[in-house]
Design an enzyme around this catalytic site. Sequence first.
Site, PDB file in Angstrom:
ATOM      1  CB  THR A   1      19.141  40.033  -9.440  1.00 21.75           C
ATOM      2  OG1 THR A   1      18.086  41.919 -10.253  1.00 21.75           O
ATOM      3  CG2 THR A   1      16.993  40.137  -9.579  1.00 21.75           C
TER       4      THR A   1
ATOM      5  CG  ASP B   1      -1.687  -1.138   1.297  1.00 19.83           C
ATOM      6  OD1 ASP B   1      -1.789  -2.668   1.599  1.00 19.83           O
ATOM      7  OD2 ASP B   1      -3.426  -1.312   0.322  1.00 19.83           O
TER       8      ASP B   1
HETATM    9  C1  LIG Z   1      -2.832  -4.897  -4.702  1.00 24.07           C
HETATM   10  S1  LIG Z   1      -2.936  -3.462  -3.118  1.00 24.07           S
HETATM   11  C2  LIG Z   1      -1.770  -3.521  -1.575  1.00 24.07           C
HETATM   12  C3  LIG Z   1      -2.632  -4.929  -1.161  1.00 24.07           C
HETATM   13  O1  LIG Z   1      -1.731  -5.749  -0.756  1.00 24.07           O
HETATM   14  C4  LIG Z   1      -3.408  -4.510   0.126  1.00 24.07           C
HETATM   15  O2  LIG Z   1      -3.130  -4.487   0.933  1.00 24.07           O
HETATM   16  C5  LIG Z   1      -4.682  -4.342  -0.078  1.00 24.07           C
HETATM   17  O3  LIG Z   1      -4.916  -4.938  -0.397  1.00 24.07           O
HETATM   18  C6  LIG Z   1      -4.939  -3.269   0.569  1.00 24.07           C
HETATM   19  O4  LIG Z   1      -6.215  -3.500   1.582  1.00 24.07           O
HETATM   20  P1  LIG Z   1      -7.158  -3.054   1.673  1.00 24.07           P
HETATM   21  O5  LIG Z   1      -6.775  -2.415   3.007  1.00 24.07           O
HETATM   22  O6  LIG Z   1      -7.869  -4.329   1.210  1.00 24.07           O
HETATM   23  O7  LIG Z   1      -7.489  -1.686   0.590  1.00 24.07           O
END
Ligand SMILES: CSC[C@@H](O)[C@@H](O)C(=O)COP(=O)(O)O
Length: 797
Positions: A589, A257
């Site tokens: 300047t 994420d």
């Molecule tokens: C491909 S997105 C990243 C994932 O590995 C995962 O953490 C995810 O799906 C994100 O979390 P979520 O809370 O389901 O939106």
Amino acid sequence: MAPLTSIRTSNGKLEIVNQLLLPHTTEFLEINTVEEAHDAIKSMKIRGAPAIASLASLSLSYHLTKALTASPSPDFLASPEALAAHVEQILAFLYTARPTAVNLGAATRRLQNNLSASLTAQSSARAIADTLIAEGKLIADEDVGRNKEMSKSGGDWLLKHVGSENTGSGLNVMTVCNTGSLATSGYGTALGLITYLHETGKLEKAYYTQTTPYHQGSRLTALELQTLKIPSVMLCDTMVGSLFQHHNIHAVAVGADRIARNGDTANKIGTYNAAVLAARHGIPFIVVAPISTVDLDVADGSGIPIEQRPAIEACLVRGALHTGAESSDEQAVVMITPRGLEGIYNPSFDVTPAELITAIVTEKGVAVRKDGEKTFDLSAIVPMSRDAVYIAVHGGAGMHSYSLEKEIKQALRLACKEALKISEQGTTLRHNELHDGAAPNPNRMALAMVGEAIAVLEDDTCLNAGYGSNLTLEGTVECDAAIMDGVSGDFGSVGAVSGVKNPIRLARAVLEHSKILDPLGRVPPLYETLVSEGAHAFAIANSADRAIETVIPDSLISPKARNDWVKWKTRLTSSQSMAAGSLTDIQDTVGAVAFQNAEAVAAAVSSGGILLKHPGRIGEAAIFGAGCWAEHFADARLSIACSISGEYIVRAMLARAIADAFRSAVASKNDTDPHDILEHVLLHSFWVPCQNRGIVDPDVGVLLLTAEEEELKTHGWYPIFSVDETNQIEVRLWCAFTTPSMAIAYASSVSTTPKVRHASKRNNVVHAPQTQVLRRPKNTDSSRTSEPRIFITAVPM
Ligand SMILES: CSC[C@@H](O)[C@@H](O)C(=O)COP(=O)(O)O
């Protein structure tokens, strides 16, 4: 069977699969407004870092598409400014839907940049809306292609790394959460890698954790793997250690994420546990995520905001009713904890330290940790580092005496250092903004960098700005300063202002103030240039919250400035002839240009003006388009600071003229050298008009920072900015001048030691490695000549 989809765009409708009801019920929900998109993301009807970015972008596209065909036309389409205000509000709102996945912020920032570029190009409201619609769709569409690329390169890397001799009939790969087509616009990231191995006959089995408490693994990954007929095994989160002990698992592949600059990776809760266990068992642990997941503004995992989900979500489970052998599609939500339970820990994500990660796979390639290192250097795969801050300053073009050279260099070096310090503090600043839930202003740091660099130069006595400025005919200090935000096009300047220690801070305050909406609806901005007493009064009114220091006007007079004034004033009043050009040689300047991360760009200038100028005179450092310019257009960025003959620079609107020439070169996709563009503009917009008015050998100095942020090779053309052999974007500093010397310093987060160069006609300095390309003229005759002499130097930053 066709892969599942999270977003459907057909028959003019934007729909999502309600992932809360999967796997038992497939319900498409129409998303009609940005509010509905926000709610769907927040409530996790759609989830997965790339998918939420795609929905946010598409919801803006659909909103604008409807607006363009609405009758009557909505008010926000009445003007580009009204549309910009409307879109900015939407982007800020969408950005707050969920905090951890960086993709959402990356998408809203990209749309914001697209908007800013259209505004700078002075497009109509409808044309801007059209461009935004296309960009929103592109963000969603391009996700699928890059997922396939990273899945292939990750899969191939894994096969090579694990070695075919170990794999038997194929690889056993475990994953966490859901990273397939439901979490993205299609194909998936980590699950994409697993799919790729399956498609190429290299997968034995996929293993996936349930991923409690929200069960994206057992609800969504299970469904995807079943649909794709990929052999797989589900396990509870608590069984990972046992799996590694008793089964031959070749790798763990997870999504992400947000990936910090050092490689620390935030992913669905439970990922860290799996990484610790994988390390214990010597199993390669691979993160698969698009480049947009890498947030180089965040130094390490401690800076990643972690979403805490409502406690109740950890107490409830949703599913289809199951009574013995009977199966039913009827769904129910049941509570699995005692009612009224208190003390529930429910973070949605955890952070896996980089040292537990074997490889990070993106669409640009695979990054691995160097031997013996605990963190990643992601600069090789991130095209324009978000942490790459670049600052360059100049102490003016003119004739810098050798006796002052050391002092000038010191001031310039300090200016660069202060700007770099700001960039470090700025990272914290941005995190605070994130935690506040407000949309970050990506350009704030670049503005602060040029502002603080100039403030250092203003404080130094040896330069003609702030303290130590040239004195007016009356023997007073009157300063000009300007600052420009290249993302929004905002500008602020002050002219002929006395009694303000740092005129640049005042100019910045004017810029900020110009963005405040007028309660009476008067045409905005009410001002972006303030002069003389009005500027001073504004400084007093804003001194408290903007750190603007007002001082006794004469305290800005340095002993040297006083001596120069006495010398030249005496000559003037006694009608002594002045050596030709000698007074004009000391008009300087100072300027600063900066880039920060992939989009921010700013420029600033400050000046005490010409020695013995008429009180009230305003030079290029106060005038829009003349002394400085910063712009982010199409795929390129420019930051420009001009120096010396104010009146001539104003006539040429020089900074803007240079930007115009670069912009049209980029638009025409001509293979044009920045050297030629600079030379052409300085010759035809500055030097020739001056000659035509009888001004022989006019003085000018230009500092220019250039960068191209898209991968040029994919366009098949190489316009004005270069890429090096590793296909990285090259940021370059250009310095053009007609005077005997121009002092510059530059620094970046890549090389944190500011370098000072004192380019001079006399020793004919040309900085490597651009010498031959720059074609510096050989004529170094010090007398004034009607032959154009423009010296151009390039420095790779
Ligand atoms: C491909 S997105 C990243 C994932 O590995 C995962 O953490 C995810 O799906 C994100 O979390 P979520 O809370 O389901 O939106």
